[in-house]
Scaffold this motif. Sequence first.
Motif, PDB file in Angstrom:
ATOM      1  N   ASP A 177     -14.193   2.784  -9.703  1.00  0.00           N
ATOM      2  CA  ASP A 177     -12.771   2.564  -9.976  1.00  0.00           C
ATOM      3  C   ASP A 177     -11.908   3.549  -9.203  1.00  0.00           C
ATOM      4  O   ASP A 177     -10.849   3.194  -8.669  1.00  0.00           O
ATOM      5  CB  ASP A 177     -12.493   2.706 -11.473  1.00  0.00           C
ATOM      6  N   LEU A 178     -12.361   4.809  -9.135  1.00  0.00           N
ATOM      7  CA  LEU A 178     -11.617   5.832  -8.398  1.00  0.00           C
ATOM      8  C   LEU A 178     -11.581   5.496  -6.910  1.00  0.00           C
ATOM      9  O   LEU A 178     -10.531   5.620  -6.266  1.00  0.00           O
ATOM     10  CB  LEU A 178     -12.248   7.204  -8.621  1.00  0.00           C
ATOM     11  N   LYS A 179     -12.724   5.054  -6.383  1.00  0.00           N
ATOM     12  CA  LYS A 179     -12.776   4.676  -4.968  1.00  0.00           C
ATOM     13  C   LYS A 179     -11.830   3.514  -4.690  1.00  0.00           C
ATOM     14  O   LYS A 179     -11.141   3.492  -3.659  1.00  0.00           O
ATOM     15  CB  LYS A 179     -14.199   4.289  -4.566  1.00  0.00           C
ATOM     16  N   LYS A 180     -11.782   2.557  -5.613  1.00  0.00           N
ATOM     17  CA  LYS A 180     -10.893   1.416  -5.433  1.00  0.00           C
ATOM     18  C   LYS A 180      -9.437   1.856  -5.398  1.00  0.00           C
ATOM     19  O   LYS A 180      -8.649   1.386  -4.566  1.00  0.00           O
ATOM     20  CB  LYS A 180     -11.100   0.412  -6.561  1.00  0.00           C
ATOM     21  N   LYS A 181      -9.086   2.779  -6.279  1.00  0.00           N
ATOM     22  CA  LYS A 181      -7.712   3.284  -6.308  1.00  0.00           C
ATOM     23  C   LYS A 181      -7.373   4.021  -5.016  1.00  0.00           C
ATOM     24  O   LYS A 181      -6.277   3.896  -4.480  1.00  0.00           O
ATOM     25  CB  LYS A 181      -7.502   4.195  -7.508  1.00  0.00           C
ATOM     26  N   LEU A 182      -8.336   4.812  -4.541  1.00  0.00           N
ATOM     27  CA  LEU A 182      -8.113   5.544  -3.292  1.00  0.00           C
ATOM     28  C   LEU A 182      -7.957   4.581  -2.123  1.00  0.00           C
ATOM     29  O   LEU A 182      -7.143   4.798  -1.217  1.00  0.00           O
ATOM     30  CB  LEU A 182      -9.278   6.508  -3.030  1.00  0.00           C
ATOM     31  N   ASP A 183      -8.739   3.498  -2.136  1.00  0.00           N
ATOM     32  CA  ASP A 183      -8.644   2.506  -1.062  1.00  0.00           C
ATOM     33  C   ASP A 183      -7.300   1.797  -1.078  1.00  0.00           C
ATOM     34  O   ASP A 183      -6.821   1.323  -0.040  1.00  0.00           O
ATOM     35  CB  ASP A 183      -9.765   1.465  -1.198  1.00  0.00           C
ATOM     36  N   GLU A 184      -6.694   1.724  -2.273  1.00  0.00           N
ATOM     37  CA  GLU A 184      -5.429   1.026  -2.399  1.00  0.00           C
ATOM     38  C   GLU A 184      -4.233   1.891  -2.019  1.00  0.00           C
ATOM     39  O   GLU A 184      -3.125   1.401  -1.867  1.00  0.00           O
ATOM     40  CB  GLU A 184      -5.254   0.522  -3.834  1.00  0.00           C
ATOM     41  N   ILE A 185      -4.466   3.196  -1.892  1.00  0.00           N
ATOM     42  CA  ILE A 185      -3.379   4.075  -1.485  1.00  0.00           C
ATOM     43  C   ILE A 185      -2.968   3.716  -0.055  1.00  0.00           C
ATOM     44  O   ILE A 185      -3.798   3.515   0.812  1.00  0.00           O
ATOM     45  CB  ILE A 185      -3.809   5.554  -1.550  1.00  0.00           C
ATOM     46  N   ASN A 186      -1.687   3.637   0.175  1.00  0.00           N
ATOM     47  CA  ASN A 186      -1.189   3.233   1.494  1.00  0.00           C
ATOM     48  C   ASN A 186      -1.425   4.332   2.509  1.00  0.00           C
ATOM     49  O   ASN A 186      -0.757   5.357   2.482  1.00  0.00           O
ATOM     50  CB  ASN A 186       0.303   2.904   1.406  1.00  0.00           C
ATOM     51  N   ALA A 187      -2.380   4.127   3.389  1.00  0.00           N
ATOM     52  CA  ALA A 187      -2.654   5.093   4.440  1.00  0.00           C
ATOM     53  C   ALA A 187      -1.716   4.811   5.600  1.00  0.00           C
ATOM     54  O   ALA A 187      -1.776   3.756   6.212  1.00  0.00           O
ATOM     55  CB  ALA A 187      -4.109   4.985   4.881  1.00  0.00           C
ATOM     56  N   MET A 188      -0.860   5.755   5.871  1.00  0.00           N
ATOM     57  CA  MET A 188       0.136   5.555   6.923  1.00  0.00           C
ATOM     58  C   MET A 188      -0.339   6.158   8.231  1.00  0.00           C
ATOM     59  O   MET A 188      -0.608   7.355   8.305  1.00  0.00           O
ATOM     60  CB  MET A 188       1.450   6.212   6.496  1.00  0.00           C
ATOM     61  N   PRO A 189      -0.476   5.361   9.300  1.00  0.00           N
ATOM     62  CA  PRO A 189      -0.836   5.926  10.605  1.00  0.00           C
ATOM     63  C   PRO A 189       0.281   6.821  11.109  1.00  0.00           C
ATOM     64  O   PRO A 189       1.446   6.659  10.734  1.00  0.00           O
ATOM     65  CB  PRO A 189      -1.015   4.695  11.487  1.00  0.00           C
ATOM     66  N   VAL A 195      -1.903  -6.326   6.384  1.00  0.00           N
ATOM     67  CA  VAL A 195      -1.252  -5.583   7.466  1.00  0.00           C
ATOM     68  C   VAL A 195      -0.339  -4.499   6.899  1.00  0.00           C
ATOM     69  O   VAL A 195      -0.307  -3.374   7.394  1.00  0.00           O
ATOM     70  CB  VAL A 195      -0.456  -6.541   8.378  1.00  0.00           C
ATOM     71  N   ALA A 196       0.399  -4.839   5.843  1.00  0.00           N
ATOM     72  CA  ALA A 196       1.310  -3.874   5.223  1.00  0.00           C
ATOM     73  C   ALA A 196       0.571  -2.624   4.771  1.00  0.00           C
ATOM     74  O   ALA A 196       1.056  -1.499   4.937  1.00  0.00           O
ATOM     75  CB  ALA A 196       2.029  -4.522   4.042  1.00  0.00           C
ATOM     76  N   LYS A 197      -0.621  -2.789   4.208  1.00  0.00           N
ATOM     77  CA  LYS A 197      -1.398  -1.633   3.751  1.00  0.00           C
ATOM     78  C   LYS A 197      -1.926  -0.817   4.927  1.00  0.00           C
ATOM     79  O   LYS A 197      -1.967   0.413   4.867  1.00  0.00           O
ATOM     80  CB  LYS A 197      -2.546  -2.107   2.861  1.00  0.00           C
ATOM     81  N   LYS A 198      -2.318  -1.503   6.003  1.00  0.00           N
ATOM     82  CA  LYS A 198      -2.817  -0.780   7.177  1.00  0.00           C
ATOM     83  C   LYS A 198      -1.753   0.160   7.752  1.00  0.00           C
ATOM     84  O   LYS A 198      -2.066   1.225   8.282  1.00  0.00           O
ATOM     85  CB  LYS A 198      -3.255  -1.768   8.264  1.00  0.00           C
ATOM     86  N   PHE A 199      -0.472  -0.254   7.646  1.00  0.00           N
ATOM     87  CA  PHE A 199       0.619   0.513   8.238  1.00  0.00           C
ATOM     88  C   PHE A 199       1.423   1.315   7.209  1.00  0.00           C
ATOM     89  O   PHE A 199       2.436   1.923   7.553  1.00  0.00           O
ATOM     90  CB  PHE A 199       1.558  -0.414   9.009  1.00  0.00           C
TER      91      PHE A 199
END
Length: 237
Positions: A13-25, A132-136
């Motif tokens: 669950d923690l990994k899923k939450k971390l994956d959902e955090i918007n990583a901004m390039p 795409v929105a999450k990737k950016f």
Amino acid sequence: MADHDSLLKEICDLKKKLDEINAMPLIGDKSPEFEAETTMGPIKFPQHFSGKWVILFSHPGDFTPVCTTEFMTFATMHKDFQKLNCELIGLSIDSNFSHIAWVRTIEEKIKYKDMEKVQITFPVIADSDMNVAKKFGMLHQSTSKTQTVRAVFIIDPQAIIRAIIYYPLSNGRNMDEIMRLLVAMQTSDKNKVATPANWKPGEDVIVPPPNTVEMAEVRTHQKSVDAKDWFFATKKI
């Protein structure tokens, strides 16, 4: 065994939450790659835009007034961007059907300032899965979980992110400034110079400062530049 399963679930669950955090390039990063459906058909980025500058911009939603004025303004400037070897790509998390209906409505019904019957001639990405929105990093959770903020990414012909501008949901962008920044970066790349505050095409540019004492001495007597001091020199191009 139950404790082990519970711990494993918590980790997942923690990994899923971390994956959902918007990583901004960041500026200088290679642009994320993606494939997407658009109003102009499927695109593969950056492959389909090889050798071109790209302005990728997001908007909160279709059929919204601020976004409508932005799209109309970008569309009227599209050919000018193309003359600068630059393509525009819009994005929101609406469906392709919504995009098509919206751009048709803009052309058929909306008049704003001196703009009317405006055709949206650049692709608009349908990003309903938010891929795409999450990737950016275009989704800012504290602002909205379902709308992308007004993000602008200027990406160079090598698919490197060169500039990032973020606007809030409530305020439209200044397209003249986006074009000015594009021209400034192209000028810097071509001439190995910097541009001063409020620089406009045709104005003097800044020569990079010398990095040795000897070069600093030469700079103060250099005829090809206007040396204000050893570290501050401008020139015409």
